[in-house]
Design a protein around this motif. Structure first.
Motif, short mmCIF file in Angstrom:
data_model
loop_
_atom_site.label_atom_id
_atom_site.label_comp_id
_atom_site.label_asym_id
_atom_site.label_seq_id
_atom_site.Cartn_x
_atom_site.Cartn_y
_atom_site.Cartn_z
N GLU A 70 0.86 -1.17 0.00
CA GLU A 70 0.00 0.00 0.00
C GLU A 70 0.90 1.23 0.00
N GLY A 71 0.67 2.13 -0.94
CA GLY A 71 1.50 3.32 -1.03
C GLY A 71 1.51 4.13 0.25
N ASP A 72 0.35 4.22 0.92
CA ASP A 72 0.29 4.98 2.16
C ASP A 72 1.20 4.38 3.23
N SER A 73 1.25 3.04 3.28
CA SER A 73 2.14 2.38 4.25
C SER A 73 3.59 2.68 3.94
N LEU A 74 3.96 2.58 2.66
CA LEU A 74 5.33 2.89 2.25
C LEU A 74 5.69 4.32 2.62
N LEU A 75 4.78 5.24 2.35
CA LEU A 75 5.03 6.65 2.62
C LEU A 75 5.32 6.88 4.10
N MET A 76 4.49 6.29 4.98
CA MET A 76 4.67 6.51 6.41
C MET A 76 5.92 5.82 6.94
N LEU A 77 6.25 4.65 6.40
CA LEU A 77 7.47 3.98 6.82
C LEU A 77 8.71 4.77 6.41
N LEU A 78 8.69 5.34 5.22
CA LEU A 78 9.79 6.19 4.78
C LEU A 78 9.85 7.48 5.61
N ASP A 79 8.68 8.03 5.88
CA ASP A 79 8.62 9.26 6.67
C ASP A 79 9.24 9.05 8.05
N ALA A 80 9.02 7.87 8.61
CA ALA A 80 9.61 7.56 9.92
C ALA A 80 11.13 7.54 9.86
N ARG A 81 11.67 7.33 8.66
CA ARG A 81 13.12 7.34 8.47
C ARG A 81 13.61 8.71 7.98
N GLY A 82 12.73 9.68 7.97
CA GLY A 82 13.12 11.03 7.57
C GLY A 82 13.12 11.26 6.08
N ILE A 83 12.46 10.37 5.30
CA ILE A 83 12.41 10.51 3.84
C ILE A 83 10.99 10.90 3.45
N GLU A 84 10.86 12.06 2.82
CA GLU A 84 9.55 12.60 2.48
C GLU A 84 9.30 12.51 0.98
N CYS A 85 8.22 11.82 0.61
CA CYS A 85 7.80 11.72 -0.79
C CYS A 85 6.28 11.78 -0.79
N SER A 86 5.63 11.23 -1.80
CA SER A 86 4.17 11.27 -1.85
C SER A 86 3.64 10.04 -2.55
N THR A 87 2.33 9.87 -2.48
CA THR A 87 1.68 8.80 -3.24
C THR A 87 1.03 9.34 -4.51
N GLY A 88 1.15 10.63 -4.74
CA GLY A 88 0.55 11.24 -5.94
C GLY A 88 0.40 12.72 -5.72
N SER A 89 -0.67 13.30 -6.24
CA SER A 89 -0.89 14.73 -6.11
C SER A 89 -1.10 15.12 -4.66
N ALA A 90 -0.42 16.18 -4.21
CA ALA A 90 -0.59 16.65 -2.84
C ALA A 90 -2.01 17.14 -2.59
N CYS A 91 -2.71 17.55 -3.65
CA CYS A 91 -4.07 18.03 -3.50
C CYS A 91 -5.02 16.91 -3.10
N ASN A 92 -4.61 15.65 -3.32
CA ASN A 92 -5.45 14.51 -2.96
C ASN A 92 -4.93 13.73 -1.78
N ALA A 93 -3.88 14.25 -1.13
CA ALA A 93 -3.28 13.53 -0.02
C ALA A 93 -4.31 13.30 1.08
N GLY A 94 -4.32 12.09 1.62
CA GLY A 94 -5.25 11.75 2.68
C GLY A 94 -6.61 11.28 2.20
N VAL A 95 -6.82 11.34 0.87
CA VAL A 95 -8.08 10.87 0.31
C VAL A 95 -7.93 9.40 -0.04
N PRO A 96 -8.74 8.52 0.56
CA PRO A 96 -8.55 7.07 0.37
C PRO A 96 -9.11 6.57 -0.95
N GLN A 97 -8.51 6.99 -2.03
CA GLN A 97 -8.94 6.51 -3.33
C GLN A 97 -7.73 6.45 -4.26
N ALA A 98 -7.84 5.58 -5.26
CA ALA A 98 -6.74 5.41 -6.20
C ALA A 98 -6.61 6.63 -7.11
N SER A 99 -5.41 6.86 -7.58
CA SER A 99 -5.14 7.99 -8.47
C SER A 99 -5.93 7.87 -9.76
#
Length: 388
Positions: A305-334
């Protein structure tokens, strides 16, 4: 813990020249519409900024209409051109940013517009024969065509010149959202043949809250805002002198160094993709490998799950995204990945790493070092939840 910031497609840190330009204006007073000396000074700053942006993009200064950012500029283009031309049909693509898609949906629902969203292939390239066929169905009834210059999620560059050629035969205006393209690839307004182009400050190292619609003087645009008649009576409102000064400085700087910036980011991206492929051999790379933004690396990790990857990386200090920042936190596919033919699960397994002017080899290597254990943990979590 050191932060590795690889989400420049969402926003990029301000350039020092933009910070300095804004700071200088913060210390001054003056409404650019006032006739006294302070107002005239503010007006001079605004007009000089307009000229700097025009020179960077090869357009006329009078064609630069300042807005509050890319979303307003897209809305102004889509609604304003459609209303001014008074025709029923609008053509666009299924992979546009929501700043274009949502106004189109609103026009269809509330204004009776006939909106056609054209498809793309598996690499996010516009179906040009479908565009040609849609125009052939009645080009005289089309108010505009809106096709983004570069996709904000997977980085694919569209062939804007071919879109313009098809539209020109029927006298149809073309708008392009070039928010992601400015400073990353060559963008020449006059040479492109488009009639309107969107850009924004915070994607090029400028401030939030300022952008522009570059629009041909000959093209009529109905305003969204009515008031003092600023910006050719297309966009009323008190002009933000400090933000515009910072915006112009950033556009000028990024366009001036575009070629070397492109080469540096392309090399970093290739290092990132190659390193991730070695660490996670079944990773999938999205987008057009031949025509894409230099700093976008959109990767899909099967079984995650992209959200899981994102949070695991964030815990290591690496910031990226799962897609558009305008849709961040919205539980739907791109919507972009779905339009490219991905399943819902495939679309939800993605991460977007976007590099920018502060990105370094050390940043890339940090991702390469972290990705294998992060993917392993995400897949294990997916198995427990019955997702893999």
């Amino acid at each position: 813990m050191t932060t590795v910031y690889l989400d420049h497609a969402a926003t990029t840190p301000m350039l020092p020249c933009a910070v300095d330009a804004m700071a200088e204006q913060f210390a001054r007073t003056g409404n650019p519409s006032s006739l006294h000396a302070s107002g005239r000074h503010a007006r001079r700053v605004v007009e000089e900024s307009r000229e700097r942006i025009a020179q960077a993009l090869n357009c006329r200064p009078g064609e630069v209409v300042f807005t509050s950012g890319g979303t307003e500029a897209d809305n102004l283009a889509v609604k304003g051109i459609h209303w001014a031309r008074g025709r029923a049909r609008i053509l666009s693509t299924a992979v546009e940013h929501h700043a274009v898609l949502d106004p189109l949906h609103w026009l269809a629902e509330s204004g009776g517009a006939d909106v056609t969203l054209l498809g793309v292939d598996a690499q996010c390239r516009l179906d040009l024969p479908a565009l040609e066929a849609a125009i052939a169905q009645g080009g005289d009834d089309i108010s505009l065509i809106s096709v983004m210059w570069a996709n904000n999620e997977v980085g694919t560059l569209q062939t804007i010149s071919e879109v313009v050629a098809l539209a020109a035969a029927h006298g149809i205006p073309v708008h392009t959202d070039a928010v992601q393209a400015i400073g990353a690839v060559p963008v020449d307004f006059a040479a492109s043949g488009v009639d309107a182009l969107t850009l924004t400050g915070h994607k090029v190292g400028g401030p939030f809250g300022v952008g522009a619609l570059v629009v041909r003087r000959e093209l009529e645009v109905a305003p969204l805002l009515h008031g003092g008649g600023q910006e050719r009576d297309i966009r009323s409102g008190t002009i933000d002198t400090p933000a515009i000064a910072g915006f112009a400085a950033a556009v000028e700087e990024t366009v001036k160094h575009q070629a070397e910036h492109h080469a540096r980011l392309r090399a970093l991206r290739e290092r990132l993709v190659d390193g991730v492929r070695r660490a996670v051999p079944d990773v999938l790379v999205s987008g057009d490998p031949e025509r894409s933004l230099p700093g976008h690396a959109h990767l899909r990790f099967p079984g995650c799950e992209g959200d899981s990857l994102l949070m695991l990386l964030d815990a290591r200090g690496i910031e990226c995204s799962t897609g558009s920042a305008c849709n961040a936190g919205v539980p739907q596919a791109s919507h972009v990945l779905l339009a490219m033919g991905c399943t819902d699960a495939e679309a939800r397994s993605s991460l977007r790493f976007s590099l920018g002017h502060t990105s370094t080899t050390a940043d890339v290597d940090a991702v390469i070092d972290a990705i294998a254990p992060v993917v392993e943990r995400a897949r294990a979590a997916g198995v427990k939840r019955g997702l893999a």
